[in-house]
Write an enzyme that holds these catalytic residues in place. Structure first.
Site, PDB file in Angstrom:
ATOM      1  N   THR A 250       9.431  -9.302  11.663  1.00  0.00           N
ATOM      2  CA  THR A 250       8.568  -8.476  10.807  1.00  0.00           C
ATOM      3  C   THR A 250       9.014  -7.017  10.850  1.00  0.00           C
ATOM      4  OG1 THR A 250       6.949  -8.305  12.607  1.00  0.00           O
ATOM      5  CG2 THR A 250       6.582 -10.016  10.969  1.00  0.00           C
TER       6      THR A 250
ATOM      7  N   GLU B 155       7.574   3.355   8.827  1.00  0.00           N
ATOM      8  CA  GLU B 155       7.929   4.580   8.104  1.00  0.00           C
ATOM      9  C   GLU B 155       9.281   5.111   8.536  1.00  0.00           C
ATOM     10  OE1 GLU B 155       4.486   7.150   8.427  1.00  0.00           O
ATOM     11  OE2 GLU B 155       3.483   6.026   6.846  1.00  0.00           O
TER      12      GLU B 155
ATOM     13  N   ILE C 271      10.087  -3.527  20.351  1.00  0.00           N
ATOM     14  CA  ILE C 271       9.883  -4.134  19.038  1.00  0.00           C
ATOM     15  C   ILE C 271       9.030  -5.388  19.244  1.00  0.00           C
ATOM     16  CG2 ILE C 271      11.024  -5.209  17.064  1.00  0.00           C
ATOM     17  CD1 ILE C 271      11.360  -2.123  17.310  1.00  0.00           C
ATOM     18  N   LEU C 272       7.863  -5.392  18.627  1.00  0.00           N
ATOM     19  CA  LEU C 272       6.883  -6.452  18.893  1.00  0.00           C
ATOM     20  C   LEU C 272       7.315  -7.776  18.268  1.00  0.00           C
ATOM     21  CD1 LEU C 272       3.751  -4.235  18.259  1.00  0.00           C
ATOM     22  CD2 LEU C 272       4.611  -5.013  20.485  1.00  0.00           C
TER      23      LEU C 272
ATOM     24  N   PRO D  67      10.911  -8.843  16.028  1.00  0.00           N
ATOM     25  CA  PRO D  67      12.109  -8.376  15.304  1.00  0.00           C
ATOM     26  C   PRO D  67      12.164  -8.844  13.851  1.00  0.00           C
ATOM     27  CG  PRO D  67      12.701  -9.342  17.431  1.00  0.00           C
ATOM     28  CD  PRO D  67      11.247  -9.623  17.227  1.00  0.00           C
TER      29      PRO D  67
ATOM     30  N   GLY E 289       0.822  -1.203   0.000  1.00  0.00           N
ATOM     31  CA  GLY E 289       0.000   0.000   0.000  1.00  0.00           C
ATOM     32  C   GLY E 289       0.858   1.255   0.000  1.00  0.00           C
TER      33      GLY E 289
END
Lengths: 316, 733
Positions: free
Chosen positions: B622, B693, B617-618, B620, B241
């Protein structure tokens, strides 16, 4: 894409006859360029003659020590042929510098010669383009012309020929063998095969309606060191801003041809003669009369610098 | 659940699943080609027809007439619907261009018709038969530089003004005053915009590729004058996207219009050559940056004046945005000038504002360091700030920019860098090194979820959150698994369906942090329900190994519902403290090595390193995937990506993927990413912030700075292509 009729040709001559006897016919081999253009109606053939069943997919030795490459030999196979890699390194390198692996697996020797320009205005059917619709004008001359020709163009068209393979073939003085609708055959020197646009930019080649390419012959090997330096904005999968094909002999002589600068592979034999005197001397002749746009003026300098890099490498 | 104070310890802190480097749970579907993307959802509605869009051939004007007779008579055609058949459809707040309806043309390739047929090929063939006559308005300029000159004396309210910039700049002993340009950029996502629409009993269902389900559901309701509950949007898998699919686009509107007209489901995808001009792009910018420092290199004045293109009503690309909060400096003046132009719609693309802004600012910082004869790392460290320079009363919640720079410098071997521009050569290649800082805000949005505990002990999570290739499925499953003490594979996640609770959606780097916080809230609600069932205080429960522990009691999750499903729903809402009392942002540092061919100017990136500071970091794996993808996009922006404006016709001329070049594999070297260990309790209950981002912010400038370091040539007009280097390269003989 417009509706079209379709047939499979059984022999080269039948293919030529079929194409000549039907209005707006096109041959289809790999289809890597034609189908894309048909989808956006830049090409609108009424009839397709499928030549994939004709064989013509072998590479044979010729009596005078060269190679005869069937028109349907795929780019991947041509680039990988041990004889081509050994004796015509410039051709192998030019081929693998073009397109992607998937495209090279489909694209053929004959089709590669006949691919159309990648000028963005040729691709947008809302825009004027004399190559696509004669008489509508050329949007590129005053437009986005960074990729386009600096020499050999006309006030009607500054499209470049996008092939890498053809640049190497021009360097090697290949000949294009054809069969005509009446069954006659001829051999067209590659230098005469692609046309300059003049006031008929819609005609890309010397082929007459229905004339079918059966093979490309390569003369005896030249020896020397072979180079194909293709310069572009990304490392792969892009058309050349400038490409330099060269064969350099131990004495500093040789041949040089350029891609990405003209409507056809660009070579002048009198420029070859200047090779021992360096890149500047070669380009003074090879690009004599260049008329770049403000967007592609850099190609003049780039061509000379790329050749200089090639000559430096040849001395290593 | 309201999040109105910093997070304390909570069950998500355990980190048994959350924070672990787990491969994405939707990976097998993607790699086997069985994840259903919008255009391929043949099973959702029977009797689908195919719509093919037609784009306007002019940039501005009015349609005089359209001749559709040949198209209507073409084989297989069921309907031809033109923009003249209806008034302009109302547009939602987030859209800038009108999408369909009426005679007025605002931009090239604006949708003016959709041809509906029984097959794709027949629809496309018929679409080419429509003849349109226009009254073209040739009075406007499509040249941003020309427009900027024409508007240079316009009075503009600064977006930020602190101290007395003009005086401080004039008095600064070391000054930089340079202008940089960035071109329009295309999202170039792999999956084109695509939708299938069906009307039934006055209700509209749209299977689409869309990042923001709730926004677009509301936008559809507005466009078709429906109550929102009569609209359903479903978007479980999205092939990229980058902001291109944030808003309702022409594919959705044309499919809905065509389905309404034909009474059958209709699918529409935007053909690739239409996307660059029909859809949105990152706007062009011209940015003047002025920096003044004292002799030691401390910034005393910083000014950033950004000009960009937009259709009427939009904001374009605000390059001045990152400068507002990034570096210290007591005197500041930031100006944003969106100029109305009839190029296509300029709108959000990955890190809008920061991407283009840092492409300029971080080159300016490099130039300033050079003027000061300072190490560009040291210059940035010196000008770090722990408070918002726009409002020094407001501290950053967590800011470890200096650590990013220092860790990165050490890891990259910055001390071994080439120090003198143009001085290091390996064979025909000039070698250079560059650094740049990264800054991106850490916004959040309210986000809801529903969690079900099934009698078999498995868990189902539903939210309208989307996964645009980012890893949302996985981190949401990790959150639920952590909170409920079940293994990851006991959690099933449903995304992208507007029937589920509304989420933050994927945009603005807020998706991961917000949506997992929403799932956390729903899981807390479910834990409360379970506590009630067990007649216990929720605080006393712990969840592990598929069991609820309460003192010495262990109850399997399969038993707490007594054979019934337990369902809980909640949403996270964020209090003001997060934005008013603290400034939350993410930081990074990029280090790049390039080789530049001394003769031809060909540029090859040889090494890349990013160090990121983005809270917890939920996942690492991804997160790294997000950052390396963004770094790749930044290489594209630096070296090749440019929507070429034809200023005569007012359109982007290179509107396909052959003409608009993005990096290929051969352009990208080994990429290393380091995440700083850390948590930001001010951000969400999970103490996480986004990285999707952050990864693109500053990369391009690091590449440009490395090219300068390699060659001595400073290019201020992106992309940095070889033609801009040739005159400054060494002579070749």
């Amino acid at each position: 894409m417009r509706a079209f009729t379709y047939e499979r040709a059984e022999t080269p001559q039948q293919a030529a006859m079929a194409a000549a006897s039907t209005d707006h016919a096109r041959f289809i081999a790999g289809g890597t360029n034609l189908l894309d253009l048909m989808k956006i109606e830049v090409e609108t053939p009424a009839h397709l003659v499928d030549v994939n069943g004709l064989g013509l997919d072998t590479i044979e030795n010729t009596d005078d020590g060269g190679l005869r490459v069937g028109a349907l030999v795929r780019n991947t196979d041509l680039a990988a042929d041990p004889r081509v890699r050994r004796d015509y390194g410039v051709l192998s390198r030019a081929l693998v510098a073009g397109a992607s692996g998937q495209l090279r697996n489909k694209a053929t020797t004959g089709g590669n010669l006949l691919q159309r320009t990648r000028c963005p205005y040729f691709y947008d059917t809302n825009m004027p383009c004399n190559k696509r619709r004669p008489g509508t004008g050329c949007a590129a001359l005053e437009g986005f012309s960074r990729q386009l020709a600096i020499i050999g163009g006309s006030e009607h068209c500054i499209a470049t020929h996008p092939s890498d393979m053809a640049v190497a073939m021009r360097l090697l003085d290949a000949e294009v063998e054809t069969v005509l609708p009446n069954g006659n055959t001829r051999a067209i020197p590659i230098a005469d095969f692609h046309r300059l646009p003049g006031d008929t930019p819609q005609i890309d080649s010397a082929l007459i309606p229905g004339e079918f390419i059966t093979a490309v012959t390569l003369p005896r090997p030249l020896g020397g060191k072979h180079f194909y330096h293709k310069v572009r904005d990304r490392a792969s999968y892009a058309f050349a801003l400038v490409s330099v094909a060269a064969v350099i002999q131990p004495d500093g002589g040789g041949r040089v041809a350029l891609g990405g600068v003209a409507p056809k592979p660009w070579r002048r034999e009198d420029a070859d003669a200047a090779l021992p005197r360096g890149a500047k001397a070669v380009m003074a002749r090879l690009l004599d009369g260049a008329e770049p746009t403000h967007e592609n003026r850099f190609k003049v300098n780039l061509a000379e610098r790329t050749l200089a890099a090639v000559l430096a490498e040849a001395k290593e | 659940m309201r999040f109105d104070k910093p997070a304390g310890r909570n069950p998500a802190d355990r980190g048994t699943v959350l924070g672990q480097p787990l491969p994405r749970i939707d990976g097998p579907l993607k790699t086997t080609g069985t994840a259903p993307y919008a255009y391929e959802r043949h099973d959702v509605a029977s009797g689908q027809l195919v719509g093919y869009p037609v784009g306007a051939a002019i940039a501005k004007g009015r349609i005089r007439s359209m001749d559709t007779r040949a198209a209507k008579a073409a084989p297989g055609v069921v309907a031809v619907i033109t923009t003249l058949d209806m008034d302009r459809l109302p547009k939602a707040r987030m859209n800038v261009a009108y999408l369909f309806g009426g005679r007025d043309i605002q931009h090239y390739h604006q949708a003016i018709a959709v041809v509906v047929a029984d097959t794709f090929e027949r629809a496309r063939a018929a679409a080419a038969l429509i003849r349109t006559d226009y009254d073209e308005d040739k009075s406007t300029s499509f040249d941003l530089a020309e427009q900027r000159r024409a508007h240079q004396d316009d009075e503009v309210e600064p977006m930020a003004k602190v101290g007395d910039f003009h005086r401080a700049f004039a008095e600064a002993p070391v000054q930089l005053d340079q202008t940089y340009t960035t071109p329009g950029q295309s999202h170039a996502q792999m999956e084109p915009h695509a939708s299938i629409a069906e009307w039934k009993d006055g209700a509209l269902t749209l299977w689409s590729a869309n990042q923001m389900i709730e926004w677009s559901k509301q936008a559809l309701a507005k466009a078709f004058d429906l109550p929102a509950e009569k609209v359903r949007l479903d978007s479980p898998y999205i092939g990229g996207g980058f902001g291109a699919k944030l808003f309702l686009r022409a594919d959705a509107v044309l499919a809905a219009v065509a389905a309404r007209e034909t009474g059958r489901p209709v699918k529409v995808a935007l053909p690739r050559p239409l996307i660059a001009n029909n859809a949105t792009h990152r706007g062009l910018t011209i940015q003047r940056i002025r920096i003044g420092t004292d002799r030691d290199g401390r910034i005393t004045a910083i000014g950033h004046d950004n000009t960009t293109n937009t259709l009427p009503g939009g904001d374009g690309e605000n390059g001045a945005a990152p400068t507002r909060h990034f570096y210290a400096g007591a005197n500041r003046l930031l100006v944003h000038r969106p100029l109305e132009m009839h190029l296509p719609e300029s709108n959000a693309m990955r890190a809008p504002g920061e991407t283009a802004g840092l492409m300029a600012l971080e080159v300016a910082m490099d130039e300033m360091a050079e003027k000061l004869n300072m190490d560009p790392v040291a210059f940035r460290v010196l000008n770090d700030t722990q408070v918002d320079p726009d409002n020094p009363e407001r501290p950053f919640s967590e800011r470890h920019f200096v650590e990013c720079l220092e860790r990165g410098a050490e890891r990259f071997g910055w001390n071994e860098r080439n120090r003198k521009p143009g001085a290091r050569r390996e064979g025909q290649w000039l070698i250079g090194h560059g650094v740049a800082g990264a800054y991106r805000g850490a916004p959040v949005q309210a986000s809801g979820a529903r969690v079900r505990l099934k009698p078999d002990g498995t868990v189902r999570v539903d939210t309208d959150m989307t996964d645009i290739g980012t890893g949302s499925y996985t981190i949401i499953a990790q959150t639920a698994a952590e909170m409920l003490g079940v293994p990851l594979d006991a959690v099933d996640v449903g995304l992208g369906d507007s029937d589920a609770p509304a989420s933050a959606g994927s945009g603005g780097q807020w998706g991961a942090a917000s949506s997992t916080a929403g799932v956390y809230a729903a899981c807390v609600a479910l834990r409360n329900t379970i506590a009630e069932r067990l007649d216990a205080d929720p605080e006393d429960l712990s969840f592990a190994d598929g069991q609820v522990r309460h003192g010495d009691r262990r109850t399997p999750l399969t038993e707490v519902g007594g054979g019934e499903e337990l369902v809980a729903e909640d949403k996270i809402e964020f209090g003001d403290f997060r934005s008013k009392e603290y400034l939350l942002a993410t930081f990074g540092a990029h280090f790049v090595e390039v080789g530049v061919h001394a003769a031809t100017g060909e540029i090859r990136v040889r090494r890349m390193l990013a160090v990121c500071d983005a809270g917890r970091i939920l996942n690492p794996v991804t997160a790294r995937s997000q950052v390396i993808g963004a770094m790749t996009m930044g290489v594209g922006a630096a070296l090749m990506e440019e929507l070429a404006v034809d200023t005569r016709y007012g359109f982007f001329a290179n509107h396909d993927l052959a003409g608009y070049e993005v990096p290929v594999h051969a352009d990208i070297p080994e990429q290393e990413v380091i995440f700083l260990e850390g948590e930001d309790p001010y951000s969400t209950p999970l103490k996480a912030k986004g990285v999707g981002e952050l990864g693109i912010c500053g990369v391009s400038a690091a590449v440009a700075n490395a090219v300068h370091n390699a060659t001595g040539v400073r290019v201020r007009d992106y992309p940095v292509t070889l033609d801009k280097l040739l005159d400054g390269l060494p002579e070749v003989v």
